[in-house]
Scaffold this active site. Structure first.
Site, PDB file in Angstrom:
ATOM      1  CD  GLU A 123      -4.246   5.187  -1.098  1.00  0.00           C
ATOM      2  OE1 GLU A 123      -5.252   5.745  -1.998  1.00  0.00           O
ATOM      3  OE2 GLU A 123      -4.331   3.995  -0.476  1.00  0.00           O
ATOM      4  CE  LYS A 153      -8.536   0.674  -2.486  1.00  0.00           C
ATOM      5  NZ  LYS A 153      -8.204   1.862  -3.114  1.00  0.00           N
TER       6      LYS A 153
END
Length: 213
Positions: A40, A128
Site C-alpha cells: 500500500e 482494517k
C-alpha cells in the site's frame, strides 16, 4: 483483484509512507522483489499518485498495489487512475461508496463494534482494525466473539511479535508500516529492508501441515 483472497493467502500488507518519492518507489520495488505481494502506498506520501504510477509501470499487473489513507471520492478515482487495484481507508469515509462504484475492493478502517458493522454492510472486503495498538491482540480476540466471520486486518503498532499474536487470534493478515519499512522511505539501507521483509514473511507464513508456525 480479489483482495480478500490475497490477504488470506499472503497475510502481510506492507505500508509505504514517506516524503521522498524516489525513496518510496525504491522501497516499493524492494519489497516486491523480496516477495511481499501486497503493498500500500499512502496518499499522505509526497507525490503518492506518481509513486503508484511508476510502481505499477515497473511491476506490471502481477502485484497487489493499493492506495492507502483514501478518504474522498476524488482520491478514490485518482488512485484507481494511477493503477491502484484496491483501496485502504483509516476510517469509514466517502471513498467507500466511490470504490464500490468503481469496482475496487476496500480494506476499510474501523475500531468499534458499530464501525465494524458499518464497514461490512458498506461493502468492505475486509476490516482494517485501526489503530490496533489501542486494544492489542486481546481486543481482536474479543471482537471475534460477536464477529467470527469478519475478516480482520490489524494495522498500527504491529511489529513482528505482535504480528504473530494477531494471526494466532484470528486475523487474516496484518498491515505493517514503519517496523517493516524502517528508514528505507528516507533513502535508508535497502539491504536492511530486505532482511526485515524476510523476517516478517517468516513470521506471517502459514505453517506446513503438522509443523510449527
Amino acid at each position: 483483484m480479489n483482495l480478500l483472497d490475497s490477504l488470506r493467502t499472503h497475510r502481510l500488507l506492507a505500508i509505504v509512507r514517506g516524503s521522498d518519492p524516489d525513496a518510496a518507489l525504491a522501497t516499493v520495488l524492494t519489497l516486491a522483489d523480496s516477495g511481499i505481494n501486497l503493498i500500500e502506498v499512502s496518499l499522505t506520501s509526497t507525490d503518492a499518485l506518481g509513486v503508484l504510477r511508476r510502481a505499477r509501470a515497473a511491476l506490471g499487473t502481477e502485484y497487489g498495489l493499493g492506495a492507502g489513507t483514501v478518504l474522498t471520492a476524488e482520491q478514490a478515482a485518482d488512485a484507481a487512475e494511477a493503477g491502484a487495484t484496491y483501496l485502504v481507508t483509516p476510517a469509514l469515509a466517502p471513498s467507500l461508496a466511490e470504490a464500490a462504484r468503481l469496482g475496487l475492493p476496500v480494506l476499510a478502517g474501523a475500531l468499534t463494534p458499530t464501525e465494524v458493522v458499518q464497514a461490512t454492510t458498506g461493502g468492505a472486503a475486509a476490516v482494517k482494525l485501526f489503530p490496533a495498538s489501542v486494544g492489542g491482540p486481546d481486543y481482536l480476540r474479543a471482537l471475534r466473539d460477536p464477529f467470527p466471520q469478519t475478516p480482520f486486518v490489524p494495522v498500527g503498532g504491529v511489529d513482528a511479535a505482535r504480528a504473530r499474536d494477531y494471526l494466532d487470534r484470528g486475523a487474516i493478515a496484518v498491515g505493517v508500516g514503519s517496523p517493516l519499512v524502517g528508514d528505507a522511505v528516507r533513502g535508508g539501507d535497502l539491504a536492511a529492508l530486505r532482511q526485515r521483509a524476510a523476517d516478517f514473511l517468516a513470521v506471517t507464513a502459514i505453517a506446513p501441515a503438522g509443523g510449527a508456525s
